[in-house]
Design an enzyme around this catalytic site. Structure first.
Site, PDB file in Angstrom:
ATOM      1  N   PRO A  46      28.963  38.128  39.045  1.00 28.08           N
ATOM      2  CA  PRO A  46      28.448  39.458  38.721  1.00 28.08           C
ATOM      3  C   PRO A  46      29.525  40.529  38.821  1.00 28.08           C
ATOM      4  CG  PRO A  46      27.731  38.790  40.910  1.00 28.08           C
ATOM      5  CD  PRO A  46      28.429  37.611  40.316  1.00 28.08           C
ATOM      6  N   ASP A  85      26.477  43.179  40.054  1.00 27.59           N
ATOM      7  CA  ASP A  85      26.679  43.457  41.463  1.00 27.59           C
ATOM      8  C   ASP A  85      26.418  44.945  41.628  1.00 27.59           C
ATOM      9  OD1 ASP A  85      27.309  43.005  44.032  1.00 27.59           O
ATOM     10  OD2 ASP A  85      29.443  42.643  43.693  1.00 27.59           O
ATOM     11  N   TRP A 531      29.648  41.446  49.207  1.00 35.98           N
ATOM     12  CA  TRP A 531      30.137  40.129  48.795  1.00 35.98           C
ATOM     13  C   TRP A 531      29.145  39.038  49.160  1.00 35.98           C
ATOM     14  CZ3 TRP A 531      33.163  39.428  45.082  1.00 35.98           C
ATOM     15  CH2 TRP A 531      34.216  40.310  44.822  1.00 35.98           C
ATOM     16  N   GLN A 567      39.428  36.548  42.861  1.00 36.17           N
ATOM     17  CA  GLN A 567      38.145  36.135  43.430  1.00 36.17           C
ATOM     18  C   GLN A 567      38.305  35.113  44.548  1.00 36.17           C
ATOM     19  OE1 GLN A 567      35.547  37.805  42.938  1.00 36.17           O
ATOM     20  NE2 GLN A 567      36.556  39.018  41.354  1.00 36.17           N
ATOM     21  N   TRP A 571      34.501  36.401  45.337  1.00 39.15           N
ATOM     22  CA  TRP A 571      33.311  35.649  44.958  1.00 39.15           C
ATOM     23  C   TRP A 571      33.380  34.175  45.334  1.00 39.15           C
ATOM     24  CZ3 TRP A 571      31.697  33.225  39.847  1.00 39.15           C
ATOM     25  CH2 TRP A 571      30.308  33.082  39.777  1.00 39.15           C
ATOM     26  N   LYS A 608      51.524  45.655  35.697  1.00 42.09           N
ATOM     27  CA  LYS A 608      50.089  45.651  35.873  1.00 42.09           C
ATOM     28  C   LYS A 608      49.491  46.809  35.078  1.00 42.09           C
ATOM     29  CE  LYS A 608      47.376  44.451  39.904  1.00 42.09           C
ATOM     30  NZ  LYS A 608      47.348  44.299  41.340  1.00 42.09           N
ATOM     31  N   LYS A 611      44.724  52.244  35.061  1.00 45.79           N
ATOM     32  CA  LYS A 611      44.070  53.369  34.409  1.00 45.79           C
ATOM     33  C   LYS A 611      44.943  54.613  34.504  1.00 45.79           C
ATOM     34  CE  LYS A 611      39.326  52.021  35.102  1.00 45.79           C
ATOM     35  NZ  LYS A 611      38.251  52.066  36.063  1.00 45.79           N
TER      36      LYS A 611
END
Length: 1060
Positions: A46, A85, A531, A567, A571, A608, A611
Site C-alpha cells: 500500500p 496506507d 508500518w 522496503q 513493508w 537521486k 522534488k
RNA sequence: GCGCGCGUAGCUCAGCUGGUUAGAGCGUUCGCCUGAUAAGCGAGAGGUCGGUGGUUCGAGUCCACCCGUGCGCACCA
C-alpha cells in the site's frame, strides 16, 4: 484490418486503447476468463496516498504490471487489489502543515475529532493523481481495494495485536526509545533509520570532582544530558590512571587515552589501576536541579564501556540513552529527567528552564567553563537521526513508557522464514534483508499521536488489569453502550465518517466495567506505528478473521510481490515479522514466496531525483510526450533486478526508435502489401515444413525467443525477456523482411508469396502477444490491425490471449546456426566491399568462400549472392591459394587434459606451420607433434581450433574459420548493370518524392549525353521497367515541369515521370 | 566504524558453472542502402575490465587487501 497512418502517434493510439479497454472491460474480462485457472497471488504494497506519484511509483507499478500481465497471459488467475496506507505520521504531518498548527497543544486546541476528519480527507486527496498515473501507464489494478483506516481493517489489526498480547509478545516497558519531541512521539527503528544525517555536535570533556582534589574526566556529545547525570561508568578490566598536570590538577581517565587528551610533557602519571578499583567512588554532581531518588553520583562498571573514544569514563543519564537506561536499572540507580517530553527543560532547571534541549547545550557549556568544570571542547561530526517527516527536528533518546513487540526473541524464526523466500536478486536474502532481520530489536510499536490504529488495550484504572480486544463486537459484549458517545455525535452530524468510531477521539470514550471488580477499564492513549498496518495487509485487507476467512486462505501467502529496496526496513520487514509471529504453524515462506527487488530511479547524471531540485520531468508529461509504452520499455529493458535505473528523455526516445518504430515499420510493411495485394490471413497457415527456408528460419527464431522469454520470467528476470524480444524484432526487421521484400511484391498468386504473407503475419501476431506484458498498447494496436481472434462477445484484445508456447515443429537450431553463419559471411562480404570502395549496387562477378565447415551454409549461397550483389558464389576447392591456417588449442577441451603443459602446447602449435598442421589434420584426422619437453602428443579435431586468414593481395575478410574473397574486377558489362541499378534507384527516389502510390504505373522519358550510360539504360530497359513499374521508357527530352537529374558515375541522366 | 551492492568503450549496460581476439545499444567518423524507412545497414576509432597482490596451465570471472561510489546498519556515550 491493416490500417496504416502516415505519421503514427503512439500517445494518440494509447488514448484510444485506454478508452477501448474501459469500454469493453478488458481488464475485468482478462480476470474472468481465468477464474478457473490456478491463482497467482499478488500483494500490492500500500502506497501512502498523501503525495503526488513520482518516477519511483511509475517504475514500481510498471514492474508489477509486467509480471502480472505475463502470468495472466499464461492462464493464471491474477486478482490484484489496490490498497492505501492511510494512517500515521506522514498523514498527520501533512495535515499539520495544511492547518498551520504544530505540536501536541496545537492539535489538541484544534480538536481531535476535527483533526481526524482532516486526516481522512487528506488521505484521498492525491488518489486521483495516482489513478490517473496508473491508468496512463497501463497498470491494471482493481480499484475496489482496501484502506487501512477502514473499520474492518482496524479490527483485523486489533485481532493481530490481541493475538500477540495473549502470547505475551506485546508488552509495555519503560525504555529509552528514539523520541521526536516536537511531534510528541517515539519512532521505530525503521523510521529512525530514514532520518540520519551528518551534523556537527559539540564534543565536550567534563570534570566530575571527587571532592579530594581529583577529577573524573567524561566525554559527551550531548551536553544537555549532563544535568541529568546520575552515574559514571568505567570498564572494569581496563587500565586507568591518575594524572597530575603541571598546574597541579589531578585527573582520572583511561591510561590508554591520556596522550589523546593531554599535551606531551604537561603531566605525569601518578598512579595506575584497573577500572574495577574505581567502583564506588563518589563524585559531586555538576548540578543539583533535581533528586534522582536513589543511588546516584557514584562510579560503577559497565561492559559497554570501551576505549575507542572519549576518556574511558562514560557519563550515565538513565533518562535518556538506551545503555544508560538499562545500566541504571541493572545497578539500581536513581533517575533524573530534567527534560520534558516536548523537549524543553523543566521549571527546576534554573538558567535553562523552558529552553529547548538543543538550545541548552551552549549555556550549559558556558556555565561549566566558568566553573572550571569544562576540561575541553571541540566539534564532533557524526551521523545523527532527525525526524524523517520534519527534517529540522533532531530526535533524542528518551526514556518513556512505551509498547513493544517482542520481535527479538522470535528473531530466529523470522530469519528462517525469510531464508525461504525467493529473492531476486538473490543476495538480498542473506544480505540486506537477512542482515536487517538479524540485527532486529524489539519493535517500538506505540505512538503518542492521534491518527492511527488505536492500540486495543484497556486497563482497569483501579486494579491495573489489562485486556486486549480484537473487534468492536467484543467491546459491545463488555458494554452494549460503549459507542453511545459516537452514536450521538453521528446522529447530530450524519457526515461524521463511520470509520471514526474506531479512531481517536471516539474510541477513547469506550469504557467498561466488570461485575465484582472495582474500577473502570479505560483504553491506553497510544496509537500504533503505521508500518504495522501495512504489514498486516495480507489478512487485514479481508478483515480476517472476523470475515472473509475463505478469501484470506485463498490468497495466502502471495506468490509474488515487488517493491523498491527501501522496503527492507519497511513493508517487507513488517510483513515478515507479523506473519512469523502470528502464524507460527504455517509452512514457510509467508506471507510472500518471491520478491523482485527494485532500485531507485535517478536522473541522467545518476543523481537521486528530488522534488526540491526538480531534476526530472513530471511523469505524466513524459508519458504524453514519449508514450507509455516507450517509458515502460525504457524502464523494463534497462534495469536488472536490484539495480537502479537512470531515466531521462533520450532514453525514452531510444526506446521509441529501438522497439516501437521498428515493430511498427515491420507491421506497416506487411499492411502496405497486404492491402495492395488484397491478402488476408486464411487459417490455417501453410504447413511449416512446406515453407521456404527463410520462413522456417524466422519461425525457429520466434520459437527460440518464446522459450527464452518463458525461462526468463521463470527466473523473475523480465529485463532478460525484454532484451530477447528486442533481438527477435531486430532479426525480423533487419533480415527477414529485408530478404523477403520482393516476395511480397511479385504479381499474381504463388505459394511462396502466400507463405511469406502468412509467415510475417504469424510472427507479428506472436511478437504482439509476447510484447503485450511489456508494451500493452503497441501490442493491442498490432493485434487489432492484424485482425486475429475475436471472442464470443465479438471483442478482440491481445490481452485476452494466451502467450504462445514453445512449438517443437518450429524449433530448428541447425537452421538458426546456419543463418547466423550466412549473416556473418554477408557482414564479411560487406566489409570487403567497404574497404575496396565497391558499393553494393555495383554487381561483381564472383565471391569465393573458404570455410572451415562448408556444410553449414550449403543451400544458402543464393541468398548470400543476392545480398552481396555478386553473380556467382564459389566454395573454393583450392583454399591454400587464398588463405593461411592457424591452429590454436581448444583450451576448454585441452585444459583438463594437459594441465600445466598447456602453455607448451600453445607454443608448439604457434611455432608450427599452421597450413601443414591443417593438412595433417585433414588427412589423418589428428595432429601429432612433439612438445619442447620431448613428449609426443596427438590432438584430435575437437581439441584444436582452426582459424583462417586471407592471404595478402586479395580483397578478402576473415573471421574465425570463415573467409570471403571478392573478385573486384568490374567489367564494362558489370559496370553497365550497375549503372542500370543506379537508374532504378533514382527513378524510385523520384517516385517517392512525387508521393506516387506503390502500385502506380508510370512512363519514363530519359536523356543522357553519355553513350555508355545510354547503352546501359537501353540494355537493361526491361529490367528497369519491371522494377519501377514503368510501362514505357523512352529516350527523348524529359518534360521540363518534372525533370529529375541524377549523376551516375561521371555521367548525368535526366528524366521525367508521367503517371499512366 | 561495520555490512551489502556497484566499478567493463565518451555514455547506458551484457558477459552462464574460470578457457585465451571482452560484446551490444547510444554517441562519433567514414561508407552504404532504401518500392516498410523523418528509418535502416556495414565498417573505423574508442577498453591497464577501479588498483595491488594471490590461487590457477589459464582470471573481467575465484580469494585477500586497498581506492572510488551508492545504499544499509547504528549506544560511538
Amino acid at each position: 484490418m491493416f490500417e496504416v497512418e502516415q505519421n503514427v502517434s503512439f500517445p494518440a493510439l494509447e488514448r484510444e486503447h485506454l478508452a477501448f479497454w474501459k469500454e469493453e472491460r478488458i481488464f475485468e474480462r482478462s480476470l474472468e476468463q481465468n477464474r478457473a485457472g490456478k491463482p497467482f497471488i499478488f500483494y500490492e504494497g500500500p502506497p501512502t496516498a498523501n503525495g503526488q506519484p513520482h518516477w519511483g511509483s511509475v517504475f514500481t507499478r510498471v514492474s508489477k504490471d509486467v509480471f502480472l500481465r505475463y502470468q495472466t497471459m499464461r492462464g493464471r488467475f491474477v486478482p490484484r487489489r489496490e490498497g492505501w496506507d492511510t494512517h500515521g505520521l506522514p498523514v498527520e504531518v501533512e495535515v499539520e502543515k495544511e492547518l498551520g498548527v504544530k505540536g501536541k497543544a496545537g492539535i489538541e486546541a484544534y480538536g481531535i475529532e476535527a483533526f481526524s476528519r482532516k486526516c481522512v480527507q487528506s488521505v484521498w486527496r492525491y488518489i486521483d493523481a495516482w489513478h490517473d498515473m496508473s491508468q496512463r501507464i497501463g497498470f491494471w489494478l482493481d480499484t475496489d481495494g482496501y484502506a487501512t483506516y477502514h473499520t474492518y481493517y482496524v479490527e483485523s489489526v486489533w485481532w493481530a495485536l490481541k493475538t500477540l498480547f495473549d502470547k505475551n509478545l506485546l508488552y509495555q516497558d519503560y525504555k529509552s526509545i528514539w523520541w521526536w519531541p516536537q511531534g510528541n512521539t517515539g519512532l521505530s527503528a525503521g523510521e529512525v533509520g530514514e532520518g540520519y544525517r551528518a551534523v556537527d555536535d559539540p564534543s565536550v570533556v567534563v570534570r566530575f570532582r571527587t571532592g579530594d582534589g581529583r577529577s573524573l574526566l567524561a566525554w559527551t556529545t550531548t551536553p544537555w544530558t549532563l544535568p541529568s547525570n546520575v552515574a559514571l561508568a568505567v570498564a572494569a578490566k581496563e587500565n586507568y590512571a591518575e594524572v597530575k598536570q603541571t598546574d597541579g590538577d589531578v585527573l582520572i581517565m583511561a591510561r590508554a587515552l591520556v596522550e589523546k587528551h593531554l599535551p606531551e610533557d604537561s603531566y605525569e602519571i601518578v598512579r595506575e589501576f584497573v577500572g574495577k578499583d574505581l567502583e564506588g567512588l563518589e563524585y559531586e554532581p555538576l548540578y543539583n536541579w533535581g533528586d534522582p531518588g536513589g543511588k546516584a553520583h557514584v562510579v560503577g562498571c559497565g561492559d559497554f564501556v570501551t576505549l575507542d573514544s572519549g576518556t574511558g569514563i562514560v557519563h550515565i543519564a538513565p533518562a535518556f540513552g538506551e545503555d544508560d537506561n538499562r545500566y541504571g536499572k541493572e545497578q539500581g540507580l536513581g533517575f533524573l529527567q530534567l527534560v520534558e517530553p516536548d523537549g524543553t527543560f523543566n521549571a527546576d532547571s534554573e538558567f535553562v528552564a523552558g529552553m529547548n534541549f538543543k538550545a541548552a547545550d551552549k549555556p550549559i557549556m558556558r556555565d561549566l567553563k566558568e566553573r572550571g568544570l569544562l576540561f575541553s571542547q571541540a566539534t564532533y561530526r557524526h551521523d545523527y537521526p532527525f525526524c524523517p517527516r520534519a527534517p529540522l527536528d533532531p530526535l533524542i533518546q528518551y526514556a518513556r513508557k512505551s509498547w513493544f513487540i517482542r520481535t527479538s526473541t522470535e528473531k530466529d524464526r523470522v530469519v528462517k522464514n525469510n531464508a525461504a523466500v525467493r529473492w531476486q536478486p538473490e543476495h538480498i536474502r542473506d544480505g540486506r534483508m537477512g542482515d536487517f532481520l538479524r540485527n532486529n530489536v524489539d519493535w517500538a510499536l506505540s505512538r503518542e499521536r492521534w491518527w492511527g490504529t488505536p492500540l486495543p488495550i484497556w486497563i482497569n484504572d483501579e486494579t491495573g488489569t489489562m485486556e486486549a480486544v480484537s473487534s468492536t463486537a467484543e467491546i459491545l459484549v463488555r458494554n452494549p453502550d460503549a459507542f453511545a458517545a459516537f452514536d450521538r455525535a453521528k446522529a447530530a452530524d450524519p457526515d461524521l465518517p463511520d470509520d471514526l468510531r474506531v479512531h481517536k477521539p471516539w474510541i477513547d470514550e469506550v469504557t467498561w466495567t466488570r461485575d465484582g471488580e472495582p474500577g473502570t477499564y479505560r483504553r491506553v492513549p497510544e496509537v500504533i506505528d503505521c508500518w504495522f498496518d501495512a504489514g498486516s495487509m495480507p489478512f487485514a485487507q479481508w478483515g480476517y478473521p472476523h470475515q472473509n476467512r475463505d478469501k484470506f486462505e485463498a490468497a495466502f501467502p502471495a506468490d509474488f510481490i515487488t517493491e523498491a529496496i527501501d522496503q527492507t526496513r519497511g513493508w517487507w520487514n513488517a510483513m515478515l515479522q507479523i506473519s512469523t509471529l502470528l502464524f507460527p504453524d504455517r509452512a514457510v515462506p509467508h506471507p510472500f514466496r518471491s520478491c523482485v527487488v527494485l532500485g531507485f530511479i535517478t536522473d541522467a547524471e545518476g543523481k537521486k531525483q528530488s522534488k526540491r531540485l526538480r531534476n526530472y520531468e513530471p511523469p505524466m508529461e513524459a508519458l504524453e510526450k514519449y508514450s507509455a509504452d516507450a517509458v515502460r520499455w525504457a524502464l523494463l529493458s534497462n534495469t536488472a533486478p536490484g539495480l537502479g535505473a537512470k531515466f531521462d528523455g533520450p532514453i525514452a526516445t531510444e526506446a521509441v526508435r529501438d522497439l516501437l518504430l521498428k515493430v511498427w515499420n515491420v507491421y506497416s510493411f506487411l499492411a502496405t502489401y497486404a492491402r495492395i495485394d488484397g491478402w488476408e490471413p486464411q487459417p490455417p497457415p501453410p504447413p511449416v515444413a512446406t515453407r521456404p527456408t527463410l520462413d522456417r528460419w524466422i519461425l525457429a527464431e520466434l520459437d527460440a525467443t518464446v522459450r527464452d522469454v518463458h525461462a526468463a520470467f521463470e527466473r523473475l528476470e523480465s529485463n532478460v525477456a525484454a532484451r530477447r524480444l528486442q533481438a527477435l524484432v531486430d532479426g525480423l526487421s533487419n533480415w527477414y523482411v529485408r530478404r523477403s521484400r520482393d516476395r511480397f511484391w511479385t504479381e499474381g498468386d504463388s505459394a511462396d508469396k502466400h507463405a511469406a504473407f502468412s509467415t510475417l503475419h504469424e510472427v507479428l501476431c506472436d511478437v504482439a502477444t509476447l510484447l503485450a506484458p511489456f508494451t500493452p498498447f503497441l501490442a493491442e494496436t498490432l493485434f487489432q490491425r492484424l485482425g486475429r481472434g475475436v471472442d464470443s462477445d465479438g471483442v478482440s484484445s491481445v490481452h485476452l490471449l494466451h502467450l504462445p508456447d514453445a512449438r517443437d515443429e518450429l524449433a530448428d537450431d541447425d537452421l538458426r546456426a546456419a543463418m547466423a553463419a550466412v549473416r556473418d559471411l554477408v557482414a564479411l562480404g560487406l566489409q570487403v566491399r567497404n574497404v575496396n570502395r565497391l558499393k553494393v549496387r555495383q554487381p561483381l562477378a564472383e565471391a569465393i568462400l573458404v570455410l572451415g565447415d562448408p556444410s553449414r551454409v550449403e543451400g544458402y549461397t543464393d541468398m548470400f549472392a543476392d545480398e552481396l550483389n555478386v553473380k556467382r558464389v564459389t566454395l573454393s576447392d583450392e583454399p591454400a591459394k587464398y588463405v593461411e591456417y592457424e591452429v590454436v588449442p581448444n583450451f576448454r577441451a585441452l585444459g583438463p587434459k594437459l594441465g600445466k603443459r598447456m602453455p607448451l602446447c600453445k607454443k608448439a602449435l604457434a611455432a608450427a606451420d599452421g597450413s601443414k598442421l591443417h593438412a595433417q589434420l585433414e588427412s589423418t584426422g589428428t595432429i601429432r607433434m612433439r612438445l619442447t619437453d620431448g613428449d609426443a602428443f596427438e590432438l584430435t579435431r575437437a581439441e584444436v581450433e582452426i582459424r583462417l586468414r586471407a592471404k595478402e593481395g586479395y580483397a578478402a575478410a576473415s573471421h574465425g574459420d570463415r573467409v570471403v574473397v571478392l573478385d573486384t574486377r568490374v567489367t564494362d558489362e558489370l559496370k553497365r548493370e550497375g549503372a542500370a541499378r543506379e537508374v532504378i534507384h533514382h527513378i524510385q527516389a523520384a517516385r517517392k518524392k512525387l508521393d506516387l502510390k506503390y502500385e502506380a504505373r508510370i512512363q519514363v522519358t530519359w536523356h543522357t549525353d553519355d553513350d555508355d550510360l545510354a547503352q546501359a539504360v537501353t540494355e537493361h530497359e526491361s529490367h528497369i521497367r519491371r522494377e519501377t513499374l514503368a510501362t514505357t521508357t523512352q529516350r527523348g527530352a524529359p518534360n521540363a515541369d518534372n525533370k529529375h537529374e541524377a549523376s551516375i558515375d561521371d555521367a548525368t541522366l535526366s528524366f521525367s515521370i508521367a503517371t499512366v
